[in-house]
Each structure stands twice: as structure tokens, then as C-alpha cells.
Design a protein around this motif. Sequence first.
Motif, PDB file in Angstrom:
ATOM      1  N   LEU A   1     -16.093  -9.466  81.365  1.00  0.00           N
ATOM      2  CA  LEU A   1     -14.864  -9.257  80.611  1.00  0.00           C
ATOM      3  C   LEU A   1     -14.631  -7.766  80.511  1.00  0.00           C
ATOM      4  O   LEU A   1     -15.528  -7.015  80.109  1.00  0.00           O
ATOM      5  CB  LEU A   1     -14.973  -9.847  79.200  1.00  0.00           C
ATOM      6  N   ALA A   2     -13.436  -7.314  80.882  1.00  0.00           N
ATOM      7  CA  ALA A   2     -13.080  -5.891  80.796  1.00  0.00           C
ATOM      8  C   ALA A   2     -11.855  -5.757  79.900  1.00  0.00           C
ATOM      9  O   ALA A   2     -10.783  -6.279  80.227  1.00  0.00           O
ATOM     10  CB  ALA A   2     -12.798  -5.318  82.177  1.00  0.00           C
ATOM     11  N   ALA A   3     -12.027  -5.086  78.774  1.00  0.00           N
ATOM     12  CA  ALA A   3     -10.929  -4.892  77.822  1.00  0.00           C
ATOM     13  C   ALA A   3     -10.410  -3.465  77.928  1.00  0.00           C
ATOM     14  O   ALA A   3     -11.173  -2.525  78.177  1.00  0.00           O
ATOM     15  CB  ALA A   3     -11.410  -5.169  76.399  1.00  0.00           C
ATOM     16  N   TYR A   4      -9.089  -3.307  77.724  1.00  0.00           N
ATOM     17  CA  TYR A   4      -8.436  -2.002  77.813  1.00  0.00           C
ATOM     18  C   TYR A   4      -7.740  -1.690  76.483  1.00  0.00           C
ATOM     19  O   TYR A   4      -6.563  -2.015  76.306  1.00  0.00           O
ATOM     20  CB  TYR A   4      -7.438  -1.978  78.962  1.00  0.00           C
ATOM     21  N   PRO A   5      -8.455  -1.065  75.532  1.00  0.00           N
ATOM     22  CA  PRO A   5      -7.816  -0.672  74.266  1.00  0.00           C
ATOM     23  C   PRO A   5      -6.650   0.282  74.494  1.00  0.00           C
ATOM     24  O   PRO A   5      -5.669   0.273  73.753  1.00  0.00           O
ATOM     25  CB  PRO A   5      -8.946   0.011  73.494  1.00  0.00           C
ATOM     26  N   THR A   6      -6.790   1.137  75.530  1.00  0.00           N
ATOM     27  CA  THR A   6      -5.695   1.985  75.981  1.00  0.00           C
ATOM     28  C   THR A   6      -5.634   1.892  77.501  1.00  0.00           C
ATOM     29  O   THR A   6      -6.533   1.344  78.138  1.00  0.00           O
ATOM     30  CB  THR A   6      -5.883   3.458  75.569  1.00  0.00           C
ATOM     31  N   GLU A   7      -4.589   2.434  78.089  1.00  0.00           N
ATOM     32  CA  GLU A   7      -4.417   2.351  79.539  1.00  0.00           C
ATOM     33  C   GLU A   7      -5.496   3.116  80.304  1.00  0.00           C
ATOM     34  O   GLU A   7      -5.731   2.842  81.485  1.00  0.00           O
ATOM     35  CB  GLU A   7      -3.035   2.891  79.930  1.00  0.00           C
ATOM     36  N   ASN A   8      -6.172   4.062  79.637  1.00  0.00           N
ATOM     37  CA  ASN A   8      -7.174   4.885  80.314  1.00  0.00           C
ATOM     38  C   ASN A   8      -8.588   4.699  79.765  1.00  0.00           C
ATOM     39  O   ASN A   8      -9.472   5.522  80.023  1.00  0.00           O
ATOM     40  CB  ASN A   8      -6.791   6.363  80.232  1.00  0.00           C
ATOM     41  N   LEU A   9      -8.827   3.622  79.044  1.00  0.00           N
ATOM     42  CA  LEU A   9     -10.151   3.343  78.493  1.00  0.00           C
ATOM     43  C   LEU A   9     -10.512   1.884  78.758  1.00  0.00           C
ATOM     44  O   LEU A   9      -9.762   0.976  78.410  1.00  0.00           O
ATOM     45  CB  LEU A   9     -10.183   3.618  76.990  1.00  0.00           C
ATOM     46  N   MET A  10     -11.678   1.668  79.377  1.00  0.00           N
ATOM     47  CA  MET A  10     -12.161   0.320  79.641  1.00  0.00           C
ATOM     48  C   MET A  10     -13.487   0.089  78.925  1.00  0.00           C
ATOM     49  O   MET A  10     -14.399   0.917  78.990  1.00  0.00           O
ATOM     50  CB  MET A  10     -12.371   0.090  81.134  1.00  0.00           C
ATOM     51  N   LEU A  11     -13.602  -1.061  78.272  1.00  0.00           N
ATOM     52  CA  LEU A  11     -14.858  -1.528  77.692  1.00  0.00           C
ATOM     53  C   LEU A  11     -15.210  -2.827  78.408  1.00  0.00           C
ATOM     54  O   LEU A  11     -14.437  -3.785  78.383  1.00  0.00           O
ATOM     55  CB  LEU A  11     -14.704  -1.778  76.195  1.00  0.00           C
ATOM     56  N   ARG A  12     -16.378  -2.873  79.053  1.00  0.00           N
ATOM     57  CA  ARG A  12     -16.705  -4.019  79.907  1.00  0.00           C
ATOM     58  C   ARG A  12     -18.080  -4.593  79.561  1.00  0.00           C
ATOM     59  O   ARG A  12     -19.042  -3.854  79.354  1.00  0.00           O
ATOM     60  CB  ARG A  12     -16.662  -3.592  81.375  1.00  0.00           C
ATOM     61  N   PHE A  13     -18.156  -5.935  79.535  1.00  0.00           N
ATOM     62  CA  PHE A  13     -19.423  -6.639  79.349  1.00  0.00           C
ATOM     63  C   PHE A  13     -19.687  -7.501  80.568  1.00  0.00           C
ATOM     64  O   PHE A  13     -18.821  -8.269  80.997  1.00  0.00           O
ATOM     65  CB  PHE A  13     -19.380  -7.523  78.097  1.00  0.00           C
ATOM     66  N   ASP A  14     -20.886  -7.383  81.157  1.00  0.00           N
ATOM     67  CA  ASP A  14     -21.293  -8.165  82.326  1.00  0.00           C
ATOM     68  C   ASP A  14     -22.490  -9.047  82.002  1.00  0.00           C
ATOM     69  O   ASP A  14     -23.429  -8.598  81.317  1.00  0.00           O
ATOM     70  CB  ASP A  14     -21.702  -7.249  83.480  1.00  0.00           C
ATOM     71  N   TYR A  15     -22.458 -10.260  82.534  1.00  0.00           N
ATOM     72  CA  TYR A  15     -23.645 -11.117  82.562  1.00  0.00           C
ATOM     73  C   TYR A  15     -23.963 -11.420  84.022  1.00  0.00           C
ATOM     74  O   TYR A  15     -23.080 -11.803  84.789  1.00  0.00           O
ATOM     75  CB  TYR A  15     -23.407 -12.432  81.821  1.00  0.00           C
ATOM     76  N   MET A  16     -25.231 -11.230  84.416  1.00  0.00           N
ATOM     77  CA  MET A  16     -25.648 -11.548  85.782  1.00  0.00           C
ATOM     78  C   MET A  16     -26.909 -12.392  85.756  1.00  0.00           C
ATOM     79  O   MET A  16     -27.831 -12.133  84.991  1.00  0.00           O
ATOM     80  CB  MET A  16     -25.897 -10.276  86.595  1.00  0.00           C
ATOM     81  N   ASN A  17     -26.930 -13.421  86.639  1.00  0.00           N
ATOM     82  CA  ASN A  17     -28.139 -14.194  86.876  1.00  0.00           C
ATOM     83  C   ASN A  17     -28.472 -14.070  88.349  1.00  0.00           C
ATOM     84  O   ASN A  17     -27.654 -14.416  89.207  1.00  0.00           O
ATOM     85  CB  ASN A  17     -27.940 -15.659  86.487  1.00  0.00           C
TER      86      ASN A  17
END
Length: 275
Positions: free
Chosen positions: A169-185
Motif C-alpha cells: 500500500l502506497a499512500a500520498y499525503p501530498t503529491e510529493n510524499l509517499m508512505l509505503r508498507f510492503d509485505y513479502m513472503n
Amino acid sequence: MKNTTFTSCLAGLSSCALLVSFGLFGIATSTLSNDAVSAFNGKIEGTYGEVNDTYSRGIAGSLSIPVAESWGIQFDSLYQHAAEDDYYGLGAHFFTRKSETGLLGVVAGGIHSGTIGNFAVAIEGEYYLSWLTIGGFAGYDNVQSNGTMVTYSPKVTNRDDFAIVNLYLAAYPTENLMLRFDYMNRIDKNFYDFQVEYQTPVPGLSAFGIVGFGDNDFFQILGGVRYYIGKDKTLKARHRQDDPTNILNNMQGTNQAGGQDPGNGSSSTGERIRG
């Protein structure tokens, strides 16, 4: 023998991925079309940090090319020095995309070092909401080791074939800021990453940081800078109109963990490793 098997597997799976991609994209074109890649573009990045108490540093790059009106191709590359070993990787994506809707494609990548040979081929996809991207890939992972991965995953001693799944999931609070959470198996182990990327006022330049953890006390903390080559646009627009995520970045941290005794930063022989 293992190297020959790995090379044959890589060539065979690449051919299969190409054949699958034609069928997949014949279906997908009616939904996703016309702007898979906005224009010829690329990116290059440098990273430095720590994985399981050993230093990790390297560079990676991607080059994206529009093909006709509906398709895009991206080539990925990576070099990383970590745990007293050098890792080299190459990857490729073949995809279709609509920047307001999402992406659908086939991706393949391989990483090789003195301790591990790894090749993966998968179906990748993304779905775009106004401020959120839901994405991931799932497929086949071939892992061949000279024995250093035994402490990490004993199954590697008698098994080469695994599934690989990455969801994010990649969230964009602003157009130039990304907060991303990854799960990998992968290799029957679970990994979790948190990533922040901010595009600076300097055109094309962003800074990013990654914190990750997982099974067997896996831990990594990395930081770096990334330079985007192409038209000036916001970070969110770059991610949705230009280049997909470099698959080698997703694979590399956990590859490095495989050559170490997790939690101790040591090799399978018990010798302390320092970058």
C-alpha cells in the motif's frame, strides 16, 4: 551443475514469461491502454545502510520505454555490496497501464552473487485511488545456494522452487510524499518494510528511507537518494505515469539475509561479517 541449472531455468522462464505476457495483455488492453509509459524516462539511486548488523551499499537503476500506444517496457539493474559479497541483478517488466486506473504486467528478475543465485517471474499489478495505490506481484521464485542459506532457511538444502508474493500500500499525503508498507513472503519466510520517499524542490531528486523486519530476527534500515530522468512532475505522477518499482530492490534485502545467520550478522560458519 547448479550454475548450469540456474542459467537454463532463467532462460526457460524468461521465454515462458514472454509467451504468457502476450495472452495476458491481449485481454488487458481493452481496459488499460494509451499511456502505459508517458515518455522515455529512467531513474538511478544510491543506497547505504545496515542489514542484520552488516553494512550494505549499492546502486540501482531503471529505464522505461513506451512501446506503441498501449505497452511499456522497463529494464532494471542493481549492484550491491553487502556481507562481504557482491550482488548483481537484472530485471525486466512488460506491462500496460492507464494512469487514472492501474497497471497490469509481467515482471522477471535475477540476482547472482558468490553465495546465491535467484530468479523470479511474476504477474504484477497496481490499482490507483486518488491518494492510495494498492499493488503487488505474485509468482515463482527459484533459489540456488552453495550452502550459506542453511541457517536462514534449511529447506533450501533440498529444494530450489518457492512461491514469491509481495503486496503493498502506497499512500500520498501530498503529491510529493509517499508512505509505503510492503509485505513479502519468499523462501517460506515473512518480511515487512516501511518506506518513506520525498521529492525535494530540486527537479528530479528525491530522498528515501526503508525500515524492515521479518522472520528469524531479520532487520534492515536503509537510506538513499534517487534521481528521476525525464519530464518534471510530482512524485505521485512519476510513480503512476513512468516507471514501476524496480523488482530487484524488492528481492535484494532478503537475498542478503539468506547468506547470514539472522540476528547475529554472521555467516553459516559462524564468522562475523562486516561490510
